[in-house]
Write a protein that holds these residues in place. Structure first.
Motif, PDB file in Angstrom:
ATOM      1  N   VAL A   9      46.298  53.376  42.473  1.00 36.28           N
ATOM      2  CA  VAL A   9      46.822  52.031  42.229  1.00 36.28           C
ATOM      3  C   VAL A   9      46.102  51.023  43.111  1.00 36.28           C
ATOM      4  CG1 VAL A   9      48.893  50.598  42.311  1.00 36.28           C
ATOM      5  CG2 VAL A   9      49.053  52.957  41.533  1.00 36.28           C
ATOM      6  N   ASN A  10      45.850  51.395  44.360  1.00 37.80           N
ATOM      7  CA  ASN A  10      45.110  50.502  45.254  1.00 37.80           C
ATOM      8  C   ASN A  10      43.683  50.283  44.779  1.00 37.80           C
ATOM      9  OD1 ASN A  10      47.318  50.236  46.912  1.00 37.80           O
ATOM     10  ND2 ASN A  10      46.685  51.881  48.281  1.00 37.80           N
ATOM     11  N   LEU A  11      43.115  51.285  44.124  1.00 36.62           N
ATOM     12  CA  LEU A  11      41.766  51.142  43.578  1.00 36.62           C
ATOM     13  C   LEU A  11      41.744  50.118  42.446  1.00 36.62           C
ATOM     14  CD1 LEU A  11      39.137  52.533  44.345  1.00 36.62           C
ATOM     15  CD2 LEU A  11      39.547  54.167  42.543  1.00 36.62           C
ATOM     16  N   TYR A  12      42.756  50.179  41.575  1.00 42.12           N
ATOM     17  CA  TYR A  12      42.882  49.171  40.518  1.00 42.12           C
ATOM     18  C   TYR A  12      43.056  47.777  41.116  1.00 42.12           C
ATOM     19  CZ  TYR A  12      43.635  52.623  36.773  1.00 42.12           C
ATOM     20  OH  TYR A  12      43.498  53.618  35.862  1.00 42.12           O
ATOM     21  N   LEU A  13      43.966  47.658  42.075  1.00 42.51           N
ATOM     22  CA  LEU A  13      44.242  46.357  42.675  1.00 42.51           C
ATOM     23  C   LEU A  13      43.036  45.805  43.417  1.00 42.51           C
ATOM     24  CD1 LEU A  13      47.882  46.886  43.956  1.00 42.51           C
ATOM     25  CD2 LEU A  13      47.119  45.598  41.966  1.00 42.51           C
ATOM     26  N   LEU A  14      42.298  46.679  44.099  1.00 42.48           N
ATOM     27  CA  LEU A  14      41.094  46.240  44.811  1.00 42.48           C
ATOM     28  C   LEU A  14      40.069  45.666  43.836  1.00 42.48           C
ATOM     29  CD1 LEU A  14      39.481  46.140  47.493  1.00 42.48           C
ATOM     30  CD2 LEU A  14      38.621  48.412  46.883  1.00 42.48           C
ATOM     31  N   TRP A  15      39.876  46.337  42.703  1.00 44.99           N
ATOM     32  CA  TRP A  15      38.908  45.852  41.721  1.00 44.99           C
ATOM     33  C   TRP A  15      39.344  44.524  41.107  1.00 44.99           C
ATOM     34  CZ3 TRP A  15      34.093  46.304  41.075  1.00 44.99           C
ATOM     35  CH2 TRP A  15      33.502  45.863  39.910  1.00 44.99           C
ATOM     36  N   ILE A  16      40.642  44.391  40.841  1.00 44.91           N
ATOM     37  CA  ILE A  16      41.155  43.139  40.278  1.00 44.91           C
ATOM     38  C   ILE A  16      40.989  41.998  41.273  1.00 44.91           C
ATOM     39  CG2 ILE A  16      43.276  41.979  39.538  1.00 44.91           C
ATOM     40  CD1 ILE A  16      44.064  44.672  38.234  1.00 44.91           C
ATOM     41  N   VAL A  17      41.249  42.258  42.555  1.00 48.49           N
ATOM     42  CA  VAL A  17      41.090  41.220  43.584  1.00 48.49           C
ATOM     43  C   VAL A  17      39.622  40.824  43.723  1.00 48.49           C
ATOM     44  CG1 VAL A  17      41.252  40.810  46.082  1.00 48.49           C
ATOM     45  CG2 VAL A  17      43.179  41.769  44.837  1.00 48.49           C
ATOM     46  N   ILE A  18      38.716  41.788  43.659  1.00 55.52           N
ATOM     47  CA  ILE A  18      37.287  41.470  43.741  1.00 55.52           C
ATOM     48  C   ILE A  18      36.865  40.588  42.567  1.00 55.52           C
ATOM     49  CG2 ILE A  18      34.968  42.487  43.531  1.00 55.52           C
ATOM     50  CD1 ILE A  18      36.010  44.847  45.212  1.00 55.52           C
ATOM     51  N   LEU A  20      38.794  38.658  40.672  1.00 56.21           N
ATOM     52  CA  LEU A  20      39.430  37.340  40.764  1.00 56.21           C
ATOM     53  C   LEU A  20      38.783  36.469  41.832  1.00 56.21           C
ATOM     54  CD1 LEU A  20      43.210  38.129  40.270  1.00 56.21           C
ATOM     55  CD2 LEU A  20      41.620  37.090  38.658  1.00 56.21           C
ATOM     56  N   SER A  21      38.325  37.081  42.916  1.00 52.69           N
ATOM     57  CA  SER A  21      37.629  36.294  43.931  1.00 52.69           C
ATOM     58  C   SER A  21      36.275  35.801  43.402  1.00 52.69           C
ATOM     59  CB  SER A  21      37.452  37.102  45.215  1.00 52.69           C
ATOM     60  OG  SER A  21      36.610  38.213  44.987  1.00 52.69           O
ATOM     61  N   LEU A  22      35.609  36.619  42.599  1.00 55.30           N
ATOM     62  CA  LEU A  22      34.371  36.147  41.966  1.00 55.30           C
ATOM     63  C   LEU A  22      34.661  35.010  40.991  1.00 55.30           C
ATOM     64  CD1 LEU A  22      32.411  39.433  41.241  1.00 55.30           C
ATOM     65  CD2 LEU A  22      31.828  37.639  42.860  1.00 55.30           C
ATOM     66  N   GLY A  44      31.816  33.209  33.914  1.00 57.34           N
ATOM     67  CA  GLY A  44      33.205  33.629  33.705  1.00 57.34           C
ATOM     68  C   GLY A  44      33.315  34.806  32.755  1.00 57.34           C
ATOM     69  N   ILE A  45      32.517  34.795  31.690  1.00 63.05           N
ATOM     70  CA  ILE A  45      32.514  35.922  30.748  1.00 63.05           C
ATOM     71  C   ILE A  45      31.979  37.180  31.426  1.00 63.05           C
ATOM     72  CG2 ILE A  45      31.510  36.792  28.598  1.00 63.05           C
ATOM     73  CD1 ILE A  45      33.770  34.750  28.241  1.00 63.05           C
ATOM     74  N   TYR A  46      30.963  37.049  32.274  1.00 63.78           N
ATOM     75  CA  TYR A  46      30.457  38.206  33.010  1.00 63.78           C
ATOM     76  C   TYR A  46      31.531  38.799  33.917  1.00 63.78           C
ATOM     77  CZ  TYR A  46      25.609  37.304  31.610  1.00 63.78           C
ATOM     78  OH  TYR A  46      24.457  37.141  30.903  1.00 63.78           O
ATOM     79  N   VAL A  47      32.336  37.945  34.529  1.00 62.12           N
ATOM     80  CA  VAL A  47      33.414  38.437  35.393  1.00 62.12           C
ATOM     81  C   VAL A  47      34.459  39.182  34.562  1.00 62.12           C
ATOM     82  CG1 VAL A  47      35.300  37.731  36.905  1.00 62.12           C
ATOM     83  CG2 VAL A  47      33.059  36.704  37.182  1.00 62.12           C
ATOM     84  N   ILE A  48      34.781  38.674  33.380  1.00 59.19           N
ATOM     85  CA  ILE A  48      35.757  39.352  32.514  1.00 59.19           C
ATOM     86  C   ILE A  48      35.211  40.693  32.044  1.00 59.19           C
ATOM     87  CG2 ILE A  48      36.932  39.219  30.286  1.00 59.19           C
ATOM     88  CD1 ILE A  48      37.166  36.200  30.762  1.00 59.19           C
ATOM     89  N   VAL A  49      33.935  40.729  31.677  1.00 59.66           N
ATOM     90  CA  VAL A  49      33.311  41.989  31.253  1.00 59.66           C
ATOM     91  C   VAL A  49      33.302  42.990  32.401  1.00 59.66           C
ATOM     92  CG1 VAL A  49      31.114  43.016  30.546  1.00 59.66           C
ATOM     93  CG2 VAL A  49      31.947  40.960  29.413  1.00 59.66           C
TER      94      VAL A  49
END
Length: 98
Positions: A9-18, A20-22, A44-49
């Protein structure tokens, strides 16, 4: 020193935070472009991908790295893998049929 254990779960959250910061740095990254350019949209599209591909890869890796967690919460990991995999498959089919 405290040992930091990163769970699934922390791995998922870490990736989402990274990601969102981008997303928040998009104005900084596109500061040198023309005002009519589409650089903020493209970044923005690159970040979503990256967010979707990263979550899919993490869900696949969780099956191998955290076997006990996946045995307990297989429905969470499977749901995330199916949704993100479906999104990836949808866009691959759309690119092929253009």
């Amino acid at each position: 020193m405290k040992n930091i254990k990163i769970g699934p779960v922390n791995l998922y959250l870490l990736w989402i935070v990274i990601c969102l910061s981008l997303w928040l740095f998009i104005p900084v990254l596109s500061a040198g472009t023309d005002s009519s350019a589409q650089a903020p949209f493209v970044i923005g599209i690159y970040v979503i991908v990256a967010l979707i591909l990263g979550i899919f890869i993490i869900s696949i890796l969780n099956m191998f790295l955290f076997r006990e967690w996946v045995k307990k919460f297989w429905h969470v990991n499977g749901f995330i893998a199916l949704i993100t995999g479906g999104i990836i498959l949808y866009f691959i089919i759309k690119m092929i049929t253009l």
